[in-house]
Design an enzyme around this catalytic site. Structure first.
Site, PDB file in Angstrom:
ATOM      1  CE  LYS A  62      -4.258  -1.690   0.097  1.00 17.32           C
ATOM      2  NZ  LYS A  62      -5.161  -1.456  -1.081  1.00 17.32           N
ATOM      3  CD  GLU A  92     -10.057   3.693   0.632  1.00 17.68           C
ATOM      4  OE1 GLU A  92     -10.026   5.182   0.638  1.00 17.68           O
ATOM      5  OE2 GLU A  92      -9.448   2.977   0.093  1.00 17.68           O
ATOM      6  CB  SER A 147      -0.139  -7.776  -1.661  1.00 18.84           C
ATOM      7  OG  SER A 147      -1.261  -8.720  -0.867  1.00 18.84           O
TER       8      SER A 147
END
Lengths: 401, 266
Positions: A95, A117, A383
């Site tokens: 991220k 969010e 990830s």
């Protein structure tokens, strides 16, 4: 002299992937999206922006992330498996590739208030991190149910100075956090940038977030070529909104020999209705600013979703995935909560790597599929890391911490 | 065909030198039966147009009141077919505007909606999350069925975007008096007058002002600068209490828009 383009050859509209994408937002946001698009274009053309971003990715985030051999998992799967280790990034997931890029853009726009969010909390943590690094105000919207599932990440965000706002409306998960973040943005748009965490939302977010995440695939492609001497047979990634998948797929889209697979959250099984497999069970609709597949009922109301993993618990998906599904370039499949939990434990035991529950879906798919020959190479995008999930896994498996 | 067009109604309003009163209500809130009563009540109470909201599961442009009313309406089983049926059977004497997010209309079918809306007597359509120019095919289908496309104009709609936003609009322009989601607020934003004059410079359509208007006094302030006043959340909140409180609010608002007001000739 160049001829005028023939009228029947129409370039795809900017911000569209086939019919998908677009800007389906309240009028209030149109100016901000136009500004973001302009500033992003300028940044891409400015070598100093690329230099600053690359320096941060290298010396703050810790890129490039390695590609790891996993011999014991490979034995289980029946071919050579490689993991792209996005779990080794600062903050523990892919991220941050996106949040660093977007926060740099916010600075260019002179916006000093950042909202985001978050579902699993990884995007919230990555946004709080980037804001702390640049001294920006940070407000993160998070569903109450997700806050309970991911208490550790809530605390991490607060430690870094972010305000975490509980969202108690709707299903109290990621989609409702997105609704609430949009409401904030509509209200504070003149001085606030909304850092969307995935390849969804109105244009330019899907292509911009994909571009920031495509560093994953660029690195992985050259790392695999160097290590193996050939392209991978299959590249697999989990898909919620789909940013880590777009990030690793993007460099391989023009290599038709490489099979690309996105794995959605099958939850308790598609037949139960308790899942988040948007591309398997949804149909095109408009949610959160773009036209894409949406899990919805006959009346066009968005359906409640379920996944053991908060980061995949979302009824929409990025519009580029919808396009890649329809064209057939990417194959989309799903695995259940149980399969993902088994993969979580398997990777921990076999390789000493704790995967995030989201990433465990990609690992689970490879472990289930097992259809490769010894010469094949499967590249899994790991990830994120699973530290944030330990308490939740213990709770759902009835273990004691 | 009796002239229940939006344009004809504006002619009447102008001749009376007052502003239009445009109540919004969420179809199915607090119940289908109560919506039916409320539709008749607002027309008796002096509504010039009625905005009927289609409830949606993810109303991201709406504040807490409309979020709650939408949720409750969905619990009652309200959907697009139900909204059109309510409009058809109440057969109101004033033009009705359907107010919706795009997805429920898409799920119903765009052509099917255009046809059924026309049959039910709908005069206009406002799609909250379909900004001007984003999907011209949707707008063409609706226009072909004779529906006026009501467009939202925001404080952030400026320059070339303002010109784009009014192109192809019909009925009137719904000017959002402030940034933010729907919901009540104590004072009319001081920038509203400036915004209205900016919009008048690029369009001859009547201008309705909305977002956050809740009292007769605010309606009067809005009516001085705009041609019409939209009241949503405040009315929906009263309807939650009962028909009578909502009727009293309508009377107060109607007095607020009464005028007489002098305004620039269109």
């Amino acid at each position: 002299m160049r001829r005028a383009p023939s009228p029947e050859v129409k370039a795809p509209a900017r911000g569209r992937f086939g019919q998908y994408g677009g800007r389906y937002v309240p009028e209030t946001l149109m100016a901000a999206l136009a500004e973001l698009e302009r500033v992003y274009d300028e940044a891409v053309a400015d070598p100093r922006f690329g230099e600053e971003l690359n320096d941060l990715l290298r010396n703050y985030v810790g890129r490039p992330t390695p590609v790891s051999e996993v011999p014991r998992l490979s034995e289980r799967v029946g071919c050579r498996v490689l993991l792209k280790r996005e779990d080794l990034n600062h903050t523990g997931a892919h991220k941050i590739n996106n949040t660093i890029g977007q926060v740099l853009l916010a600075r260019r726009m002179g916006k000093r208030r950042i909202i985001a969010e978050t579902g699993a909390g990884q995007h919230g943590v990555a946004t709080a991190t980037a804001c702390a690094r640049f001294g920006l105000e940070c407000v993160v919207y998070m569903g109450e149910e997700d806050m309970a599932r991911q208490r550790l990440n809530v605390y991490r965000m607060r430690v870094m100075g972010a305000t975490v706002v509980p969202v108690g409306s709707g299903t109290r998960t990621l989609k409702d956090a997105l609704n609430e973040a949009m409401r904030d943005w509509v209200t504070n748009v003149t001085h606030t940038h909304y850092v969307i965490g995935t390849v969804a939302g109105p244009d330019p977010f899907p292509r911009m977030v994909r571009d920031f995440q495509s560093v994953i695939g660029r690195e992985a492609k050259s790392q695999v070529l160097e290590r193996v001497g050939a392209l991978p047979t299959t590249v697999v990634a989990c898909v919620g909104g789909g940013s880590n998948a777009m990030g690793i797929f993007h460099s391989f889209l023009d290599d038709p020999a490489v099979e690309l697979v996105g794995v959605e959250a099958g939850g308790e099984g598609l037949a139960t209705g308790k899942h988040s497999a948007t591309l398997a069970a949804g149909r095109p609709g408009v949610l959160h600013g773009s036209l894409s597949y949406v899990l919805q009922d006959a009346d066009g109301q968005v359906q409640p979703t379920h996944s053991v993993s908060a980061g995949l618990d979302y009824p929409g998906v990025g519009p580029e995935h919808s396009y890649l599904r329809d064209t057939g370039r990417v194959k989309y499949d799903n695995v259940t909560d149980g399969e993902a939990l088994d993969a979580f434990h398997a990777l921990a035991r076999l390789e000493g790597i704790l995967p995030a529950l989201e990433s465990s879906h990609a690992v689970a798919w490879a472990m289930r599929e097992r259809r490769w020959s010894a010469r094949d190479v499967v590249l899994i995008n790991l990830s994120g890391r699973g530290d944030k999930d330990v308490a939740h896994v213990a709770a759902v498996t009835g273990a004691e911490l | 065909m009796s002239d229940r067009s939006i344009a004809a109604r504006w002619k009447l309003i102008r001749s009376e030198r007052r502003a239009a009163l445009i109540p919004y209500l969420t179809a199915g809130y607090p119940s289908v039966e109560r919506t039916r009563e409320a539709l008749r009540m607002v027309v008796e109470g002096g509504a010039d147009f009625v905005e009927v909201g289609v409830p949606f599961s993810d109303p991201l442009a709406d504040g807490p009141v409309i979020q709650r009313s939408s949720h409750a309406a969905l619990q009652q089983g309200m959907n697009v077919a139900g909204v059109l049926e309510l409009i058809r059977e109440t057969d109101l004497a004033v033009p009705v505007i359907v107010f919706s997010y795009l997805n429920p209309i898409m799920a119903y079918g765009l052509e099917r909606f255009a046809r059924d809306a026309q049959t039910a007597g709908v005069a206009g359509l406002l799609l909250t999350d379909l900004p001007a120019g984003e999907d011209p095919s949707v707008e063409q289908i609706m226009r072909a069925a004779g529906l006026d496309l009501i467009r939202l104009i925001a404080p952030t709609t400026e320059g070339t975007r303002l010109a784009d936003a009014v192109r192809g609009a019909g009925g009137f322009l719904y000017v959002i008096s402030r940034l933010g989601v729907t919901g009540t607020r104590t004072q009319l934003d001081e920038h509203a007058a400036h915004l209205v004059s900016r919009v008048r410079a690029v369009s001859d359509l009547p201008i309705a002002l909305g977002f956050g208007l809740a009292t007769g006094e605010q309606a009067r302030a809005a009516a001085r600068i705009a041609d019409g006043v939209v009241v949503g959340s405040a009315l929906v909140e009263r309807l939650g209490e009962g028909i009578e409180p909502a009727r009293r609010l309508m009377a107060e608002l109607r007095a607020g828009v009464q005028g007489p007001f002098d305004r620039p000739k269109p």
